[in-house]
Design an enzyme around this catalytic site. Structure first.
Site, PDB file in Angstrom:
ATOM      1  N   ARG A 164       0.808  -1.235   0.000  1.00 27.09           N
ATOM      2  CA  ARG A 164       0.000   0.000   0.000  1.00 27.09           C
ATOM      3  C   ARG A 164       0.834   1.275   0.000  1.00 27.09           C
ATOM      4  O   ARG A 164       0.353   2.343   0.370  1.00 27.09           O
ATOM      5  CB  ARG A 164      -0.988   0.042   1.180  1.00 27.09           C
ATOM      6  CG  ARG A 164      -2.070  -0.991   1.137  1.00 27.09           C
ATOM      7  CD  ARG A 164      -2.939  -0.837  -0.115  1.00 27.09           C
ATOM      8  NE  ARG A 164      -3.922  -1.886  -0.119  1.00 27.09           N
ATOM      9  CZ  ARG A 164      -3.690  -3.111  -0.643  1.00 27.09           C
ATOM     10  NH1 ARG A 164      -2.550  -3.376  -1.236  1.00 27.09           N
ATOM     11  NH2 ARG A 164      -4.622  -4.031  -0.589  1.00 27.09           N
ATOM     12  N   SER A 241     -11.399  -0.303   1.960  1.00 26.82           N
ATOM     13  CA  SER A 241     -10.923  -0.634   3.308  1.00 26.82           C
ATOM     14  C   SER A 241     -10.407   0.642   3.960  1.00 26.82           C
ATOM     15  O   SER A 241      -9.598   1.347   3.374  1.00 26.82           O
ATOM     16  CB  SER A 241      -9.777  -1.644   3.236  1.00 26.82           C
ATOM     17  OG  SER A 241     -10.255  -2.845   2.708  1.00 26.82           O
ATOM     18  N   GLU A 342      -6.153   3.927   5.562  1.00 27.06           N
ATOM     19  CA  GLU A 342      -5.656   3.745   4.190  1.00 27.06           C
ATOM     20  C   GLU A 342      -6.005   4.940   3.288  1.00 27.06           C
ATOM     21  O   GLU A 342      -5.166   5.347   2.481  1.00 27.06           O
ATOM     22  CB  GLU A 342      -6.259   2.452   3.628  1.00 27.06           C
ATOM     23  CG  GLU A 342      -5.617   2.024   2.332  1.00 27.06           C
ATOM     24  CD  GLU A 342      -6.216   0.729   1.778  1.00 27.06           C
ATOM     25  OE1 GLU A 342      -6.063  -0.314   2.430  1.00 27.06           O
ATOM     26  OE2 GLU A 342      -6.843   0.787   0.715  1.00 27.06           O
TER      27      GLU A 342
HETATM   28  C1  LIG Z   1     -15.490  -0.024  -2.866  1.00 30.78           C
HETATM   29  C2  LIG Z   1     -14.008   0.174  -2.885  1.00 30.78           C
HETATM   30  C3  LIG Z   1     -13.153  -0.919  -2.952  1.00 30.78           C
HETATM   31  C4  LIG Z   1     -11.756  -0.743  -2.990  1.00 30.78           C
HETATM   32  N1  LIG Z   1     -10.952  -1.848  -3.050  1.00 30.78           N
HETATM   33  C5  LIG Z   1      -9.596  -1.703  -3.062  1.00 30.78           C
HETATM   34  C6  LIG Z   1      -8.745  -2.843  -3.116  1.00 30.78           C
HETATM   35  O1  LIG Z   1      -9.196  -3.974  -3.170  1.00 30.78           O
HETATM   36  N2  LIG Z   1      -7.397  -2.635  -3.132  1.00 30.78           N
HETATM   37  C7  LIG Z   1      -6.859  -1.377  -3.092  1.00 30.78           C
HETATM   38  O2  LIG Z   1      -5.624  -1.262  -3.118  1.00 30.78           O
HETATM   39  N3  LIG Z   1      -7.648  -0.276  -3.060  1.00 30.78           N
HETATM   40  C8  LIG Z   1      -8.999  -0.412  -3.036  1.00 30.78           C
HETATM   41  N4  LIG Z   1      -9.807   0.702  -2.953  1.00 30.78           N
HETATM   42  C9  LIG Z   1      -9.210   2.047  -2.880  1.00 30.78           C
HETATM   43  C10 LIG Z   1      -9.119   2.774  -4.239  1.00 30.78           C
HETATM   44  O3  LIG Z   1     -10.052   2.267  -5.130  1.00 30.78           O
HETATM   45  C11 LIG Z   1      -7.739   2.660  -4.884  1.00 30.78           C
HETATM   46  O4  LIG Z   1      -6.764   3.157  -4.008  1.00 30.78           O
HETATM   47  C12 LIG Z   1      -7.668   3.456  -6.189  1.00 30.78           C
HETATM   48  O5  LIG Z   1      -6.499   3.096  -6.887  1.00 30.78           O
HETATM   49  C13 LIG Z   1      -7.677   4.958  -6.014  1.00 30.78           C
HETATM   50  O6  LIG Z   1      -7.646   5.532  -7.313  1.00 30.78           O
HETATM   51  P1  LIG Z   1      -8.405   6.880  -7.644  1.00 30.78           P
HETATM   52  O7  LIG Z   1      -8.167   7.192  -9.051  1.00 30.78           O
HETATM   53  O8  LIG Z   1      -9.825   6.805  -7.203  1.00 30.78           O
HETATM   54  O9  LIG Z   1      -7.586   7.891  -6.723  1.00 30.78           O
HETATM   55  P2  LIG Z   1      -8.146   9.083  -5.810  1.00 30.78           P
HETATM   56  O10 LIG Z   1      -8.994   8.525  -4.716  1.00 30.78           O
HETATM   57  O11 LIG Z   1      -8.728  10.151  -6.641  1.00 30.78           O
HETATM   58  O12 LIG Z   1      -6.772   9.606  -5.166  1.00 30.78           O
HETATM   59  C14 LIG Z   1      -6.062   8.809  -4.245  1.00 30.78           C
HETATM   60  C15 LIG Z   1      -4.644   9.398  -4.090  1.00 30.78           C
HETATM   61  O13 LIG Z   1      -3.951   9.229  -5.332  1.00 30.78           O
HETATM   62  C16 LIG Z   1      -3.546  10.487  -5.839  1.00 30.78           C
HETATM   63  N5  LIG Z   1      -3.706  10.436  -7.296  1.00 30.78           N
HETATM   64  C17 LIG Z   1      -4.768   9.985  -8.008  1.00 30.78           C
HETATM   65  N6  LIG Z   1      -4.534  10.098  -9.317  1.00 30.78           N
HETATM   66  C18 LIG Z   1      -3.292  10.628  -9.452  1.00 30.78           C
HETATM   67  C19 LIG Z   1      -2.469  11.008 -10.551  1.00 30.78           C
HETATM   68  N7  LIG Z   1      -2.869  10.859 -11.823  1.00 30.78           N
HETATM   69  N8  LIG Z   1      -1.247  11.532 -10.282  1.00 30.78           N
HETATM   70  C20 LIG Z   1      -0.807  11.696  -9.016  1.00 30.78           C
HETATM   71  N9  LIG Z   1      -1.537  11.363  -7.938  1.00 30.78           N
HETATM   72  C21 LIG Z   1      -2.763  10.837  -8.151  1.00 30.78           C
HETATM   73  C22 LIG Z   1      -4.448  11.520  -5.188  1.00 30.78           C
HETATM   74  O14 LIG Z   1      -3.827  12.786  -5.128  1.00 30.78           O
HETATM   75  C23 LIG Z   1      -4.630  10.894  -3.808  1.00 30.78           C
HETATM   76  O15 LIG Z   1      -3.515  11.199  -3.005  1.00 30.78           O
HETATM   77  C24 LIG Z   1     -11.214   0.561  -2.930  1.00 30.78           C
HETATM   78  C25 LIG Z   1     -12.079   1.665  -2.880  1.00 30.78           C
HETATM   79  C26 LIG Z   1     -13.454   1.483  -2.855  1.00 30.78           C
HETATM   80  C27 LIG Z   1     -14.352   2.670  -2.800  1.00 30.78           C
END
Ligand SMILES: Cc1cc2nc3c(=O)[nH]c(=O)nc-3n(C[C@H](O)[C@H](O)[C@H](O)COP(=O)(O)OP(=O)(O)OC[C@H]3O[C@@H](n4cnc5c(N)ncnc54)[C@H](O)[C@@H]3O)c2cc1C
Length: 348
Positions: A164, A241, A342
């Site tokens: 992570r 999570s 997380e």
């Molecule tokens: C229902 C559910 C289930 C999930 N299951 C999992 C799982 O099984 N495993 C897991 O690891 N995660 C899980 N997650 C968490 C999440 O989906 C992941 O961490 C996902 O990769 C976040 O991506 P995002 O584009 O939504 O990022 P955001 O939530 O928009 O941002 C998260 C972080 O990443 C940064 N960020 C995003 N895009 C960029 C970019 N292009 N450049 C630089 N920084 C950036 C943001 O600034 C922030 O700090 C889950 C979430 C939900 C809601």
């Protein structure tokens, strides 16, 4: 470049809490990203990079500066030897990309089906599930380096991936804006079946299951745990999570086992967690007086998953934080372990 003002951020996140962004720009190209950065710098505005909003808790006061929402699309494909390099725009929907790879019978990310968010979000916390992590297939990350003011291609080894974490959410937090990610996948490769639930599911098959079967099975397991986004279902209105599985040292682990024994309990053992000396955060939460379905104001614990904090409807970020702190206190009192959140806290 279209600059929007006072844009509500809650609807752009899966937890759906928090206030507005002072400014918001949607960047569909590398040039857009550069222009938005120049705008923020010229006005001395703090910058927050938004992907799919699936790992965020936005403060009720919102974000005082510029939110840069990355929507760079497109997936390029290149065959090299026995593998295929998929080069995906940071704004591509992650699960659509997984579906595309599986549809092309390419192995390497099938267990990561159903995770919400964008491609660009996956390297940040080295997204993982069911025994797979993106670090196993990421070849390189293309990013705008704000410190050096140039676009760089970071090879996998430079990204510092661990459980992570990566340089993007630790040592170099805020330095890079991820533009594209290249994943090396294996055409015709066999699926990964490290996770007990998946092994059980396919135990009776004569040969290995197909990638599509594994994807379907992962989606089914995730649905049963509220770990996919289902519009309107409060149990899925979460940031996934909420706590990381704690990684314990030898002495801490012995202390935990002793505490459990004195309560007539034994710490559950999961091969996937044991290998990294991780303890199930979900078990700790449930054995500290917090059952699935627990609520505190409009914040709650999902009825399907003890680790997912949810917005039951109209919750504020403060309510989510209050519940988070209550759980952390409860687990610390019961087990002497401080659970680490997380999701990313924005504007606190
Ligand atoms: C229902 C559910 C289930 C999930 N299951 C999992 C799982 O099984 N495993 C897991 O690891 N995660 C899980 N997650 C968490 C999440 O989906 C992941 O961490 C996902 O990769 C976040 O991506 P995002 O584009 O939504 O990022 P955001 O939530 O928009 O941002 C998260 C972080 O990443 C940064 N960020 C995003 N895009 C960029 C970019 N292009 N450049 C630089 N920084 C950036 C943001 O600034 C922030 O700090 C889950 C979430 C939900 C809601």
């Amino acid at each position: 470049m279209k600059i929007q003002e006072n844009v509500a951020l809650a609807p752009l996140t899966t937890l759906q809490v928090g206030g507005p962004a002072r400014f918001l720009v949607e960047a569909a190209s590398e040039d857009d990203v550069r222009e938005a950065v120049r705008f923020a710098q010229a006005k001395d505005l703090p910058l927050f990079v938004l992907g799919g909003g699936s790992n965020l808790v936005v403060a009720d006061s919102g974000w005082p500066g510029l939110v840069l929402r990355i929507s760079i699309l497109g997936v390029k494909q290149q065959e090299e030897g026995g593998s295929i390099l998929f080069d995906a725009g940071a704004g591509v929907d992650w699960d659509a990309f997984v579906a595309q790879a599986v549809g092309k019978n390419c192995a390497g990310i099938e267990c990561l089906s159903g995770i919400p968010g964008s491609v660009g979000g996956t390297p940040v916390q080295n997204v993982g599930a069911y025994g797979q992590e993106v670090s196993e297939t990421i070849e390189s990350v293309r990013a705008l380096d704000l410190k050096a003011d140039r676009i760089v291609d970071l090879p996998e080894q430079a990204c510092g991936f661990r459980y992570r974490t990566s340089i993007f959410n630790t040592t170099e937090r805020g330095r890079y804006i991820i533009l594209r990610v290249a994943y090396r996948l294996r055409p015709g490769g066999t699926p990964s079946l490290k996770y007990a639930d998946l092994q059980k599911k396919f135990g009776e098959l004569a040969g290995p299951p197909s990638l599509a079967q594994v994807r379907d099975a992962v989606l089914e397991i995730r649905r049963s745990k509220g770990m996919v986004i289902v519009p309107g279902d409060a149990d899925c209105r979460s940031a996934g999570s909420f706590f990381k599985n704690p990684v314990l040292g030898e002495a801490e682990f012995r202390d935990l086992v002793g505490r459990a024994r004195s309560k007539g309990l034994s710490i559950p053992s999961y091969p996937a967690l044991d290998a990294q000396r991780k303890v199930s955060a979900a078990w700790l939460v449930e054995h500290s007086g917090f059952a699935k379905g627990f609520t505190l104001g409009a914040a709650g614990i999902s009825r399907k998953h003890a680790l997912a904090l949810i917005n039951t409807g109209g919750a504020s970020a403060a309510e989510i934080v209050r519940l988070k702190e209550k759980i952390q206190r409860g687990v610390q009192e019961a087990w002497g372990i401080l659970l680490e959140p997380e999701p990313v806290f924005v504007g606190f």
